[in-house]
Motif scaffolding. Structure first.
Motif: not given
Length: 572
Positions: A112-117, A144-152, A176-180
């Protein structure tokens, strides 16, 4: 501020980060600024001539890679963080642990693949990658990167394993990345995760070393990104791109014969597929997202919840959605109390949830979307209705949009009509009721150009488009072009795979043990041979959950250890 490296690196092997980046800026930034921003569609260098230090290349794309496993005593736990010097607070680790696994009720067997923030811990020191900040300025506002959040970005595997006390192998590989860049990182995981689960840590280390050699994610440049023997070709959009267009990366040079994967987009999700169950209400949902209204997406699995939330966020592009959004949200999230309190109005946020507990906890929210399993692209599912919030009592409630919202704009009926028209190529697919588990999958209907041309008379774009001209002639010419041939072959392959998956599903819904009791040994052996062939072919994510059931059946019947020759001999 010195950059911390992994244990074992000797003195002098690392320089202060600001000194290193300052050197990189002196070398590259003037040329970039003189050119008025990022260069457009130039081929990149080899990624090692940038004068950056070890792991700086990796850090331009990823913060770290985590492996999350299940411990019988501790529950979910971070087993590996790579590179080893990567820093995560205890709060961030806890969030990653719970967000990297589907809820137990989701029943996600196979892959299974998914994304979280998730929110970055307060007090974390901001990286001084000024050169990368310059690149960020050239991105469209919604990337643009949001400095307050990470993506997983998660690749989760759950398969039966009798050698384990719990009875199942459960593990997630998480980027784990800052890039959306949703589509890009999901593609990376598809390339490396299955091999990682077989080969473990040395493979992961090699993959991270490959990422460290990648060129920087410069907007507007065509990038060749090698990873574990696969070369991906991508282009990151720029703020200078024409709005509403996608500059698709194409095969343009002889050297492209080495390219394995070409990504037409780095960030977009399939909005049409996600909105299919609710496309009659897509204009209303667009208004809700545009106005920053609180929205909950209740879905059967993290894949469906994250895809739908991301589709909602993307639907107002090129505007950026500035409120918070969580593609997958759990009761263990550090913001759970903040977002579920009844002492104040629900905040401006979009949440994707799968736990039935939320049906009760979020009853006071004004807008709730309840969806079922998403259908493959091209299939038009039954449309859900707008219902009153009081009718939503459990997550098992029927799919629908539960809201009292009255849209400001009237629904565009012409768009709805276009979406409702059955596509000709989709009509080549046999009806699902014609699929028998005991027969080979039915064949696709043949594509007949003249038959297709006749459908254009009643449904063609000439009826609604403001552009007048010989649409029929254009279509007739297009059908003879290599572009149509390539598109149709790809679409046909997808449909054949769908037929195979439906056939597997029909087979797995039958009581196979009961079937073999009613049939001869020769018929049973013939079935087992076919099932073993199915296992060989069932490597894709969409079919793996069915192959798990077949494996269980083969083990229960005692045929899993029998080789081809033995089965043939038995059949004789």
């Amino acid at each position: 501020m010195a950059l911390r490296g992994p244990a074992g690196l000797g003195p002098g092997s690392r320089r202060p980060l600001d000194e290193a980046v300052a050197g990189a800026v002196e070398r590259e930034a003037p040329a970039l600024l003189a050119a008025g921003g990022a260069p457009e569609d130039d081929e990149e260098d080899d990624g090692r001539g940038r004068g950056l230090l070890r792991w700086d290349g990796f850090s331009a794309w990823l913060h770290c890679v985590c492996v999350v496993g299940f411990d019988l005593e501790l529950g979910q736990a971070v087993e590996v963080i790579y590179p080893q010097h990567s820093k995560l607070t205890d709060k961030e680790k806890t969030n990653i642990c719970y967000l990297s696994f589907p809820d137990s009720n989701s029943g996600c067997l196979g892959d299974t693949q998914f994304c979280f923030r998730f929110r970055q811990s307060s007090g974390r020191r901001v990286s001084l990658h000024c050169l990368l900040d310059q690149f960020d300025k050239d991105l469209p506002v919604y990337l643009k990167k949001d400095p307050a959040y990470f993506y997983g970005y998660v690749y989760f595997r759950q398969v039966r394993d009798k050698t384990l006390k719990r009875g199942y192998f459960q593990k997630s590989l998480v980027l784990i990345s800052k890039l959306p860049y949703i589509h890009f990182f999901h593609t990376v995981l598809k390339q490396i995760a299955p091999e990682y689960f077989e080969k473990s840590e040395p493979y992961l280390e090699a993959a991270c070393n490959d990422v460290d050699r990648w060129p920087a994610p410069v907007p507007g440049k065509t990038l060749h990104l090698p990873i574990m023997g696969v070369v991906m070709k991508v282009r990151i959009p720029t703020c200078h791109d024409k709005p509403g267009t996608t500059q698709i990366v194409q095969l343009t040079q002889q050297a492209d014969t080495n390219i394995s994967v070409i990504l037409p987009t780095v960030h977009e999700v399939d909005i049409f597929r996600c909105f299919c169950p609710v496309f009659l209400h897509s204009q209303m949902l667009w208004e809700l997202v545009l106005l920053g209204e609180p929205l909950v997406v209740m879905a059967p699995s993290p894949s469906e919840s994250s895809e739908t939330v991301l589709a909602l966020v993307n639907c107002i592009s090129p505007l950026k959605y500035f409120s918070d959004f969580r593609p997958y949200f759990t009761i263990h999230d550090s913001e759970f109390k903040e977002y579920t309190t009844r002492t104040q109005a629900p905040p401006s946020v979009i949440l994707g949830v799968t736990n039935p507990f939320f049906a009760k906890t979020l009853q006071h929210w004004p807008h709730i979307i309840r969806i079922g399993d998403l259908k493959p692209t091209g299939e038009i599912p039954k449309q859900v209705k707008v219902k009153k919030l009081k009718n939503l009592k459990t997550l098992d409630s029927k799919p629908g949009v539960y809201t009292s919202y009255k849209p400001y704009l009237n629904r565009d009926e012409e768009i709805i009509k276009q979406l409702q028209k059955e596509r000709y190529v989709a009509s080549l697919m046999p009806l699902q009721k014609s699929i028998s588990p005991w027969k080979s999958p039915p064949q696709l209907r043949q594509f007949l150009p003249e038959e297709f041309m006749k459908t254009l008379e009643k449904t063609g774009p000439q009826l609604t488009s403001r552009i007048k001209g010989d649409w029929i002639g254009l279509y007739r010419h297009f059908l003879k072009s290599p572009n149509f041939d390539g598109w149709f072959k790809t679409r046909r392959k997808e449909m054949i795979q769908k037929l195979e998956a439906l056939h597997l599903e029909a087979l797995c819904e039958e009581d196979l043990l009961l079937w073999i009791q009613k049939h001869t040994e020769v018929e049973t052996v013939d079935l087992v041979l076919k099932l073993k062939n199915k296992l060989v072919d069932s490597r894709s994510v969409t079919r793996l959950k069915y192959s798990v059931k077949i494996s269980v059946f083969l083990e229960d019947t005692g045929f899993h250890h029998v080789g081809q020759d033995g089965l043939n001999l038995l059949a004789l």
